[in-house]
Write an enzyme that holds these catalytic residues in place. Structure first.
Site, mmCIF file in Angstrom:
data_model
loop_
_atom_site.group_PDB
_atom_site.id
_atom_site.type_symbol
_atom_site.label_atom_id
_atom_site.label_comp_id
_atom_site.label_asym_id
_atom_site.label_seq_id
_atom_site.Cartn_x
_atom_site.Cartn_y
_atom_site.Cartn_z
ATOM 1 N N LYS A 13 0.835 -1.222 0.000
ATOM 2 C CA LYS A 13 0.000 0.000 0.000
ATOM 3 C C LYS A 13 0.856 1.253 0.000
ATOM 4 O O LYS A 13 0.621 2.177 -0.757
ATOM 5 C CB LYS A 13 -0.862 0.094 1.267
ATOM 6 C CG LYS A 13 -1.932 -0.916 1.440
ATOM 7 C CD LYS A 13 -2.835 -0.552 2.621
ATOM 8 C CE LYS A 13 -2.144 -0.400 3.973
ATOM 9 N NZ LYS A 13 -1.586 -1.616 4.549
ATOM 10 N N ARG A 163 0.218 -8.165 14.499
ATOM 11 C CA ARG A 163 -0.494 -7.235 13.614
ATOM 12 C C ARG A 163 -1.420 -7.977 12.657
ATOM 13 O O ARG A 163 -2.527 -7.527 12.371
ATOM 14 C CB ARG A 163 0.511 -6.388 12.816
ATOM 15 C CG ARG A 163 1.143 -5.313 13.677
ATOM 16 C CD ARG A 163 2.428 -4.839 13.078
ATOM 17 N NE ARG A 163 2.267 -4.108 11.851
ATOM 18 C CZ ARG A 163 3.220 -4.014 10.919
ATOM 19 N NH1 ARG A 163 4.368 -4.634 11.083
ATOM 20 N NH2 ARG A 163 3.012 -3.298 9.845
HETATM 21 P P1 AMP Z 1 1.081 1.365 9.072
HETATM 22 O O1 AMP Z 1 2.272 2.200 8.774
HETATM 23 O O2 AMP Z 1 -0.139 1.772 8.273
HETATM 24 O O3 AMP Z 1 1.334 -0.118 9.020
HETATM 25 O O4 AMP Z 1 0.677 1.694 10.595
HETATM 26 C C1 AMP Z 1 1.575 1.417 11.651
HETATM 27 C C2 AMP Z 1 0.793 1.298 12.946
HETATM 28 O O5 AMP Z 1 0.129 2.552 13.223
HETATM 29 C C3 AMP Z 1 -0.320 0.257 12.930
HETATM 30 O O6 AMP Z 1 0.182 -1.030 13.252
HETATM 31 C C4 AMP Z 1 -1.274 0.811 13.985
HETATM 32 O O7 AMP Z 1 -0.791 0.540 15.289
HETATM 33 C C5 AMP Z 1 -1.164 2.314 13.768
HETATM 34 N N1 AMP Z 1 -2.165 2.790 12.783
HETATM 35 C C6 AMP Z 1 -1.938 3.277 11.537
HETATM 36 N N2 AMP Z 1 -3.080 3.599 10.917
HETATM 37 C C7 AMP Z 1 -4.073 3.309 11.795
HETATM 38 C C8 AMP Z 1 -5.498 3.398 11.743
HETATM 39 N N3 AMP Z 1 -6.131 3.834 10.645
HETATM 40 N N4 AMP Z 1 -6.198 3.018 12.840
HETATM 41 C C9 AMP Z 1 -5.577 2.587 13.960
HETATM 42 N N5 AMP Z 1 -4.236 2.443 14.070
HETATM 43 C C10 AMP Z 1 -3.495 2.805 13.003
#
Ligand code: AMP
Length: 206
Positions: A13, A163
């Protein structure tokens, strides 16, 4: 062009969001990046978010939605945007729906086995934010800008597993976008340009 990219961690993504935003000159809104920047700057929000992120859990909706509300008020969002990592549940999808009318919700699908393989080898560029992969580095540096790379704390093997279990995208989010007639799904390939061609076929029709 108002787009959300859905998909499991490691599906590509972030990489696709970078490519789309470069080509179409759109802001890339990654809630994960916003949380990481807050952690690096040791803000109150960052301290709160870190506790959840370290466990592989989602950050509570209240905090997450508030950063999205703030971000969408920035003038650069008027021409469109690409969300990467938001929404991750139905409550977030509904809140976003109150704020904007999306053109497409694109699911980037990837099998669990491949996700674990990719995430354990994922690296991030400190200089340009490019999400990259150990096999793509040039002399250990970011293949795009030559910057130093690091491994995200939550890409440690135990956190990856947490996760995948705790953050599986609920089917109701997919159904929400299907009901609106804006849902599309592609399967991530091992080549980011090839994957982008699939994404761009959808975008070109907008
Ligand atoms: P990502 O970089 O999108 O994988 O996000 C890293 C971490 O940030 C995730 O594992 C969540 O802990 C938190 N996070 C990111 N986006 C969200 C969201 N939309 N809702 C809740 N937690 C989020």
């Amino acid at each position: 062009m108002k787009i959300v990219l859905l998909g499991p961690p490691g599906s590509g993504k972030g990489t696709q969001a970078h490519i789309i935003c470069e080509k179409y000159n759109l802001p890339h809104i990654s809630t994960g990046d916003i949380f990481r920047a807050n952690i690096a700057n040791q803000t109150e929000l960052g301290k709160k978010a870190k506790a959840y992120m370290d466990q592989g859990s989602l950050v509570p909706d209240e905090l997450t939605i508030s950063i999205v509300v703030d971000r969408l008020q920035q003038p650069d969002c008027e021409k469109g945007f690409v969300f990467d990592g938001f929404p991750r549940n139905l409550a977030q999808a509904k809140e976003l729906d109150k704020m904007v009318t999306l053109d497409k919700a694109i699911m980037i699908h990837l099998d669990d086995e491949e996700i674990i393989n990719r995430l354990s080898k994922r690296r991030m560029c400190r200089a340009c934010g490019n999400p990259t992969h150990m096999d793509w580095l040039v002399d250990g540096k970011c293949e795009k800008c030559g910057g130093d790379v690091y491994q995200r704390d939550d890409d440690a093997p135990e956190t990856i597993k947490a996760r995948l279990v705790k953050q599986k995208l609920p089917q109701e989010v997919i159904d929400f976008y299907k009901d609106k007639g804006i849902y599309e799904q592609i399967t991530s390939t091992n080549n980011k340009e090839d994957t982008f061609k699939l994404v761009d076929e959808i975008l070109k029709k907008l």
